[in-house]
Design a protein around this motif. Structure first.
Motif, PDB file in Angstrom:
ATOM      1  N   TYR A 235      19.330   1.486   3.390  1.00 46.80           N
ATOM      2  CA  TYR A 235      20.489   1.506   2.512  1.00 46.80           C
ATOM      3  C   TYR A 235      19.987   1.572   1.074  1.00 46.80           C
ATOM      4  O   TYR A 235      19.305   0.665   0.596  1.00 46.80           O
ATOM      5  CB  TYR A 235      21.353   0.262   2.728  1.00 46.80           C
ATOM      6  CG  TYR A 235      22.642   0.304   1.956  1.00 46.80           C
ATOM      7  CD1 TYR A 235      23.699   1.089   2.387  1.00 46.80           C
ATOM      8  CD2 TYR A 235      22.799  -0.438   0.787  1.00 46.80           C
ATOM      9  CE1 TYR A 235      24.887   1.134   1.689  1.00 46.80           C
ATOM     10  CE2 TYR A 235      23.987  -0.398   0.077  1.00 46.80           C
ATOM     11  CZ  TYR A 235      25.026   0.397   0.524  1.00 46.80           C
ATOM     12  OH  TYR A 235      26.195   0.446  -0.182  1.00 46.80           O
ATOM     13  N   PHE A 236      20.305   2.670   0.398  1.00 44.97           N
ATOM     14  CA  PHE A 236      19.858   2.888  -0.975  1.00 44.97           C
ATOM     15  C   PHE A 236      21.064   3.001  -1.905  1.00 44.97           C
ATOM     16  O   PHE A 236      22.162   3.401  -1.475  1.00 44.97           O
ATOM     17  CB  PHE A 236      19.028   4.168  -1.086  1.00 44.97           C
ATOM     18  CG  PHE A 236      17.742   4.141  -0.304  1.00 44.97           C
ATOM     19  CD1 PHE A 236      16.901   3.040  -0.346  1.00 44.97           C
ATOM     20  CD2 PHE A 236      17.369   5.225   0.481  1.00 44.97           C
ATOM     21  CE1 PHE A 236      15.714   3.021   0.373  1.00 44.97           C
ATOM     22  CE2 PHE A 236      16.191   5.217   1.201  1.00 44.97           C
ATOM     23  CZ  PHE A 236      15.359   4.110   1.153  1.00 44.97           C
ATOM     24  N   THR A 237      20.836   2.676  -3.191  1.00 42.48           N
ATOM     25  CA  THR A 237      21.891   2.795  -4.200  1.00 42.48           C
ATOM     26  C   THR A 237      21.625   4.001  -5.083  1.00 42.48           C
ATOM     27  O   THR A 237      20.485   4.459  -5.240  1.00 42.48           O
ATOM     28  CB  THR A 237      21.967   1.528  -5.061  1.00 42.48           C
ATOM     29  OG1 THR A 237      20.691   1.289  -5.669  1.00 42.48           O
ATOM     30  CG2 THR A 237      22.349   0.329  -4.208  1.00 42.48           C
ATOM     31  N   SER A 238      22.694   4.522  -5.656  1.00 39.10           N
ATOM     32  CA  SER A 238      22.601   5.705  -6.510  1.00 39.10           C
ATOM     33  C   SER A 238      21.636   5.457  -7.666  1.00 39.10           C
ATOM     34  O   SER A 238      21.676   4.405  -8.320  1.00 39.10           O
ATOM     35  CB  SER A 238      23.986   6.053  -7.053  1.00 39.10           C
ATOM     36  OG  SER A 238      23.922   7.136  -7.944  1.00 39.10           O
ATOM     37  N   GLY A 239      20.734   6.407  -7.913  1.00 40.14           N
ATOM     38  CA  GLY A 239      19.756   6.294  -8.986  1.00 40.14           C
ATOM     39  C   GLY A 239      18.477   5.589  -8.591  1.00 40.14           C
ATOM     40  O   GLY A 239      17.521   5.561  -9.387  1.00 40.14           O
ATOM     41  N   GLN A 240      18.418   5.029  -7.415  1.00 43.01           N
ATOM     42  CA  GLN A 240      17.213   4.332  -6.952  1.00 43.01           C
ATOM     43  C   GLN A 240      16.107   5.336  -6.674  1.00 43.01           C
ATOM     44  O   GLN A 240      16.315   6.365  -6.035  1.00 43.01           O
ATOM     45  CB  GLN A 240      17.535   3.533  -5.693  1.00 43.01           C
ATOM     46  CG  GLN A 240      16.372   2.737  -5.130  1.00 43.01           C
ATOM     47  CD  GLN A 240      16.771   1.906  -3.915  1.00 43.01           C
ATOM     48  OE1 GLN A 240      17.957   1.806  -3.580  1.00 43.01           O
ATOM     49  NE2 GLN A 240      15.792   1.306  -3.272  1.00 43.01           N
ATOM     50  N   ASN A 241      14.907   5.054  -7.165  1.00 44.75           N
ATOM     51  CA  ASN A 241      13.747   5.895  -6.893  1.00 44.75           C
ATOM     52  C   ASN A 241      13.020   5.354  -5.665  1.00 44.75           C
ATOM     53  O   ASN A 241      12.698   4.161  -5.598  1.00 44.75           O
ATOM     54  CB  ASN A 241      12.790   5.912  -8.088  1.00 44.75           C
ATOM     55  CG  ASN A 241      13.412   6.547  -9.313  1.00 44.75           C
ATOM     56  OD1 ASN A 241      14.037   7.595  -9.229  1.00 44.75           O
ATOM     57  ND2 ASN A 241      13.265   5.893 -10.463  1.00 44.75           N
ATOM     58  N   VAL A 242      12.780   6.224  -4.695  1.00 44.28           N
ATOM     59  CA  VAL A 242      12.083   5.799  -3.481  1.00 44.28           C
ATOM     60  C   VAL A 242      10.944   6.773  -3.199  1.00 44.28           C
ATOM     61  O   VAL A 242      11.052   7.978  -3.440  1.00 44.28           O
ATOM     62  CB  VAL A 242      13.032   5.719  -2.267  1.00 44.28           C
ATOM     63  CG1 VAL A 242      14.088   4.652  -2.475  1.00 44.28           C
ATOM     64  CG2 VAL A 242      13.677   7.055  -1.985  1.00 44.28           C
ATOM     65  N   VAL A 243       9.848   6.213  -2.704  1.00 45.23           N
ATOM     66  CA  VAL A 243       8.686   7.020  -2.351  1.00 45.23           C
ATOM     67  C   VAL A 243       8.237   6.609  -0.951  1.00 45.23           C
ATOM     68  O   VAL A 243       7.959   5.429  -0.704  1.00 45.23           O
ATOM     69  CB  VAL A 243       7.521   6.828  -3.342  1.00 45.23           C
ATOM     70  CG1 VAL A 243       6.335   7.702  -2.931  1.00 45.23           C
ATOM     71  CG2 VAL A 243       7.958   7.152  -4.761  1.00 45.23           C
ATOM     72  N   PHE A 244       8.204   7.565  -0.053  1.00 48.44           N
ATOM     73  CA  PHE A 244       7.651   7.340   1.285  1.00 48.44           C
ATOM     74  C   PHE A 244       6.406   8.207   1.442  1.00 48.44           C
ATOM     75  O   PHE A 244       6.393   9.371   1.022  1.00 48.44           O
ATOM     76  CB  PHE A 244       8.663   7.707   2.373  1.00 48.44           C
ATOM     77  CG  PHE A 244       9.810   6.740   2.488  1.00 48.44           C
ATOM     78  CD1 PHE A 244       9.632   5.510   3.112  1.00 48.44           C
ATOM     79  CD2 PHE A 244      11.055   7.051   1.972  1.00 48.44           C
ATOM     80  CE1 PHE A 244      10.688   4.620   3.226  1.00 48.44           C
ATOM     81  CE2 PHE A 244      12.115   6.169   2.086  1.00 48.44           C
ATOM     82  CZ  PHE A 244      11.933   4.950   2.708  1.00 48.44           C
ATOM     83  N   GLU A 245       5.381   7.640   2.073  1.00 50.25           N
ATOM     84  CA  GLU A 245       4.128   8.368   2.243  1.00 50.25           C
ATOM     85  C   GLU A 245       3.443   7.884   3.515  1.00 50.25           C
ATOM     86  O   GLU A 245       3.481   6.696   3.841  1.00 50.25           O
ATOM     87  CB  GLU A 245       3.217   8.138   1.040  1.00 50.25           C
ATOM     88  CG  GLU A 245       1.903   8.903   1.101  1.00 50.25           C
ATOM     89  CD  GLU A 245       1.053   8.667  -0.133  1.00 50.25           C
ATOM     90  OE1 GLU A 245      -0.012   9.312  -0.237  1.00 50.25           O
ATOM     91  OE2 GLU A 245       1.431   7.833  -0.987  1.00 50.25           O
ATOM     92  N   THR A 246       2.846   8.808   4.255  1.00 51.98           N
ATOM     93  CA  THR A 246       2.005   8.418   5.377  1.00 51.98           C
ATOM     94  C   THR A 246       0.554   8.420   4.919  1.00 51.98           C
ATOM     95  O   THR A 246       0.133   9.280   4.139  1.00 51.98           O
ATOM     96  CB  THR A 246       2.179   9.360   6.577  1.00 51.98           C
ATOM     97  OG1 THR A 246       1.861  10.693   6.181  1.00 51.98           O
ATOM     98  CG2 THR A 246       3.604   9.312   7.102  1.00 51.98           C
ATOM     99  N   ARG A 247      -0.200   7.461   5.403  1.00 49.63           N
ATOM    100  CA  ARG A 247      -1.619   7.361   5.082  1.00 49.63           C
ATOM    101  C   ARG A 247      -2.393   7.031   6.355  1.00 49.63           C
ATOM    102  O   ARG A 247      -1.876   6.369   7.255  1.00 49.63           O
ATOM    103  CB  ARG A 247      -1.886   6.287   4.024  1.00 49.63           C
ATOM    104  CG  ARG A 247      -1.186   6.522   2.688  1.00 49.63           C
ATOM    105  CD  ARG A 247      -1.505   5.412   1.697  1.00 49.63           C
ATOM    106  NE  ARG A 247      -0.725   5.530   0.463  1.00 49.63           N
ATOM    107  CZ  ARG A 247      -0.768   4.653  -0.539  1.00 49.63           C
ATOM    108  NH1 ARG A 247      -1.573   3.583  -0.439  1.00 49.63           N
ATOM    109  NH2 ARG A 247      -0.018   4.828  -1.612  1.00 49.63           N
ATOM    110  N   LYS A 248      -3.630   7.474   6.389  1.00 50.96           N
ATOM    111  CA  LYS A 248      -4.496   7.214   7.541  1.00 50.96           C
ATOM    112  C   LYS A 248      -5.929   7.202   7.024  1.00 50.96           C
ATOM    113  O   LYS A 248      -6.270   7.939   6.092  1.00 50.96           O
ATOM    114  CB  LYS A 248      -4.292   8.306   8.600  1.00 50.96           C
ATOM    115  CG  LYS A 248      -4.746   7.934  10.006  1.00 50.96           C
ATOM    116  CD  LYS A 248      -4.290   8.987  10.999  1.00 50.96           C
ATOM    117  CE  LYS A 248      -4.764   8.686  12.416  1.00 50.96           C
ATOM    118  NZ  LYS A 248      -4.084   7.523  12.995  1.00 50.96           N
ATOM    119  N   SER A 249      -6.744   6.352   7.642  1.00 52.82           N
ATOM    120  CA  SER A 249      -8.131   6.257   7.174  1.00 52.82           C
ATOM    121  C   SER A 249      -8.814   7.625   7.203  1.00 52.82           C
ATOM    122  O   SER A 249      -9.571   7.971   6.310  1.00 52.82           O
ATOM    123  CB  SER A 249      -8.911   5.247   8.029  1.00 52.82           C
ATOM    124  OG  SER A 249      -8.848   5.612   9.408  1.00 52.82           O
TER     125      SER A 249
END
Length: 737
Positions: A235-249
């Motif tokens: 659940y996000f609000t208007s104007g919210q900055n979100v960053v999703f990233e996958t990482r692996k060794s």
């Protein structure tokens, strides 16, 4: 803890269950704005905000799982789950829950209680079995008989797949064996050394299985495997900055594709995707949320053939470890169609989720998705998925994954880009939502021929007709011979029998009204073709249509009268003894079958022309006039659904035409022969009505010869046809002239 009385909120909840909704838990100070966030299910597929409807699900232990939804109460996010308790008592409660990094507990509320019933203790940042505890103790709680609502509260939307209740502590424990084995298998996966080359050449991308479906214009895959891949709601609000990233060794050890999209309106509310913006083959999405609401994050493997795992980071911090990268992604972009189209799963083992990627970019954006479809028709879809919607740009890929992480694998038939069917006006019991087109309207074949796997026999193919290779004076025996491969319909054709056939094992249903046979419908695995979510029919000259089994009941077709089941055997030619399970097209392409065709020789054509020229002009003109009046009746829309040609010989115009033809006897036969040769199939009825009494023995000999299984010199089976028999009969009658 005392038994919970049936207080006002619980009473309302029980009442609203009738409409597939229930009342969310509220605080003692009064409810804040409650926002249904379960509209991530396609809006056309939602019933009162239900996100999940459990169908005959045994995972509830001694309780019966009902529905799951999500709600927002101010800053608090709830997942709410209904369960029926069969008898009052003390029950241990556990939940299958997805933990996130840094999360220690999830509060649990029961029904309309203001205070928590306890909490789930989270021990891992992934899927796990969590016990309902009170002060770090796994104790039972008292539940009365009836429906209860468990509400799970967390800052993020709690991912609760299901709960389990039992009076014995051990019986309440949820096994994590399936999930652990699955994740460990994915963790052990790695990409091949030449993966970069394969990816650059697009060899590892999903492959499309386009229909070998006669006359069809849709895509499908049958008996495909699917598996759980990571997804969850936020659940996000208007104007919210979100960053999703996958990482692996080793960032080159797995290849995730990432999607983020509005749960309520992915078409207009925001949808993003990425492949390889992160380190190595890893993915990353960074966005500013346009509108307050629910958003879904979905991860899949770039290729269905190379699943794996990765770690998920949110806003720079570890969120979940070893998330599953899997799913089965199927390309359907070679089919270009507009309008409202259907995408669905059917014939499931397991519990599917369906996600649709558009053609706007690579990777595409998620523009439609569904878990458990519930439309306005009569068919019960259960846990199958369906999206019925118009998309622009069009859909390129359909991703099938498992709803369940605890039961992470399954199988399904997948259908893509099917139009809606327009035949509902002919069948009052067929609901529009249930009628899905599988092929255009055609006169090339009918319900009987399609149920037997033949698409070359003509719209008016009817085994009880005297010219038919499967004819028998007993009409039901004629159908038995056709479905029983006596003679073989083609090399590799399935063999069916009425012996031992029941309503439960039937794959072909024969219909009748008042003892008169009218129609046949077919379901998987009949004739080794796809047949949709339930049953399929090719009604007369109408479009081929997927439908619920009995939806075509009515005055025209009556009801199912006889059943045919598979015998487990197939028609085989001498050239091969292991060709069972082929379609007609595959049998022809493999050189195992040829369709018998008969044409007039040049001498016979010349003779026919000479005979026609000798017919007095006024007789010829009157013949054509009366024939034309009869032919106009063929366009009666009320006759379109019929396959039995005799339905077209009931009119006054036919009787008038036949009477005129009898008056002029053999002189006008060549005119009938010419009409039949030119493709007017109905003329065979007039030919038979005028000639069979005197010359039927000629046709009987032809039919008996065609019923013998015949082969070319190379051993290719010569599949018989009524048209070939009738043309041979015409040749014999021409000799008499």
């Amino acid at each position: 803890m005392k038994y919970k009385g049936m207080q006002l909120g619980a009473m309302l909840a029980a009442m609203l269950i009738l409409s597939m909704a229930f009342v969310p838990a509220v605080s003692a100070q009064g409810a804040q704005r409650l926002e249904d966030v379960s509209k991530g299910i396609n809006s056309a597929n939602v019933q009162a905000g239900i996100e999940k409807h459990f169908a005959e699900d045994s995972r509830g232990g001694e309780g019966i799982l009902k529905n799951k939804k999500m709600a927002i109460d101010g800053e608090n996010v709830y997942t709410k789950l209904e369960i029926d308790i069969p008898e009052s008592g003390e029950y241990y409660v556990t939940a299958w829950v997805m933990g996130v990094n840094g999360q220690e507990k999830i509060q649990v509320y029961l029904d309309d209680e203001a205070n928590p019933a306890g909490y789930l203790k989270i021990s891992d940042n992934g899927w796990q079995s969590a016990q309902l505890q009170d002060k770090n103790t796994f104790n039972p709680i008292s539940l009365f008989k009836g429906t209860h609502v468990f509400s799970f509260k967390s800052q993020d939307i709690p991912e609760i797949e299901f709960i389990r209740v039992a009076k014995q502590k051990d019986a309440a424990i949820i096994s994590d064996t399936n999930y652990r084995n699955y994740i460990n298998t994915l963790k052990a996966k790695s990409l091949p050394d030449n993966y970069r080359q394969l990816k650059n050449e697009d060899i590892v991308n999903a492959a499309m299985v386009l229909t070998s479906n006669p006359e069809g214009d849709y895509a499908y895959q049958l008996n495909m495997n699917f598996a759980y891949t990571y997804y969850r709601a936020f659940y996000f609000t208007s104007g919210q900055n979100v960053v999703f990233e996958t990482r692996k060794s080793d960032p080159y050890a797995s290849d995730p594709v990432m999607f983020l999209f509005s749960g309520s309106d992915p078409v207009n509310g925001g949808s993003w995707s990425n492949d390889d913006w992160g380190n190595g083959y890893q993915s990353k999405i960074s966005v500013t949320i346009p509108n307050t609401g629910t958003y879904y994050l979905l991860l899949r493997s770039y290729s269905s053939s190379y699943p794996g795992t990765s770690d998920l980071y949110k806003d720079g911090s570890l969120y979940a470890s070893n998330v599953a990268l899997a799913g089965t992604n199927v390309y359907n972009g070679d089919i270009s169609k507009t309008g409202t189209l259907n995408y669905f799963t059917a014939k499931l083992t397991g519990d599917s989720r369906l996600w649709l990627e558009d053609s706007s970019s690579w990777p595409g954006k998620i523009k439609g998705f569904n878990d458990d479809y519930s439309g306005s028709g009569d068919f019960y879809w259960g846990v199958a998925s369906r999206v019925k919607q118009q998309f622009s740009p069009s859909i390129n890929y359909a991703l099938v994954s498992s709803y369940s992480s605890s039961n992470p694998t399954g199988t399904a038939d997948l259908y893509m880009k099917l139009d809606n069917s327009d035949i509902t006006s002919f069948f009052p019991n067929l609901k529009a939502d249930d009628a899905i087109k599988s092929a255009p309207a055609s006169d090339a074949y009918n319900c009987i021929s399609w149920s037997g796997g033949r698409v070359d026999l003509g719209r008016y193919f009817w085994p009880p007709d005297p010219g038919n290779p499967w004819y028998d004076p007993n009409q039901l025996t004629a159908f038995d011979k056709f479905y029983g491969n006596n003679p073989s319909r083609y090399s590799g054709a399935m063999t069916y029998t009425r012996t031992g056939a029941t309503v439960d094992n039937s794959v072909v249903d024969l219909w009748a009204v008042n003892g008169v046979y009218t129609h046949a419908s077919v379901k998987k695995p009949g004739n080794d073709q796809p047949h949709g979510y339930d049953w399929e029919s090719k009604p007369g000259g109408l479009m081929r249509t997927l439908h619920p089994r009995y939806a075509l009941r009515g005055d025209d077709y009556g009801d199912v009268s006889n059943y045919y089941k598979q015998t487990g055997t197939y028609a085989s030619g001498v050239s091969s003894q292991a060709i069972g399970g082929m379609t007609l097209e595959e049998s022809i392409e493999s050189g195992l079958t040829v369709i018998e065709k008969v044409e007039l020789t040049e001498d016979e054509k010349a003779k026919q022309s000479n005979l026609i020229e000798n017919i007095p002009k006024e007789v010829n003109n009157e013949f054509n006039t009366k024939y034309g009046l009869w032919k106009e009746t063929w366009n009666d829309p009320n006759l379109l659904i019929h396959s039995n040609p005799r339905m077209y010989a009931q009119s006054k115009q036919y009787k008038d035409f036949l009477s005129y033809s009898k008056k002029h006897g053999k002189a006008i036969w060549p005119l009938l022969f010419q009409k039949y040769e030119q493709g007017d199939d109905f003329v065979k009825m007039a030919i038979l009505d005028l000639t069979y009494t005197e010359h039927g023995s000629l046709l009987d000999e032809i039919r008996q010869e065609s019923a013998k299984e015949r082969y070319t010199a190379e051993g290719v089976y010569i599949a018989p046809s009524e048209n070939a028999n009738m043309m041979k009969y015409i040749k014999k009658l021409l000799e008499l002239k």
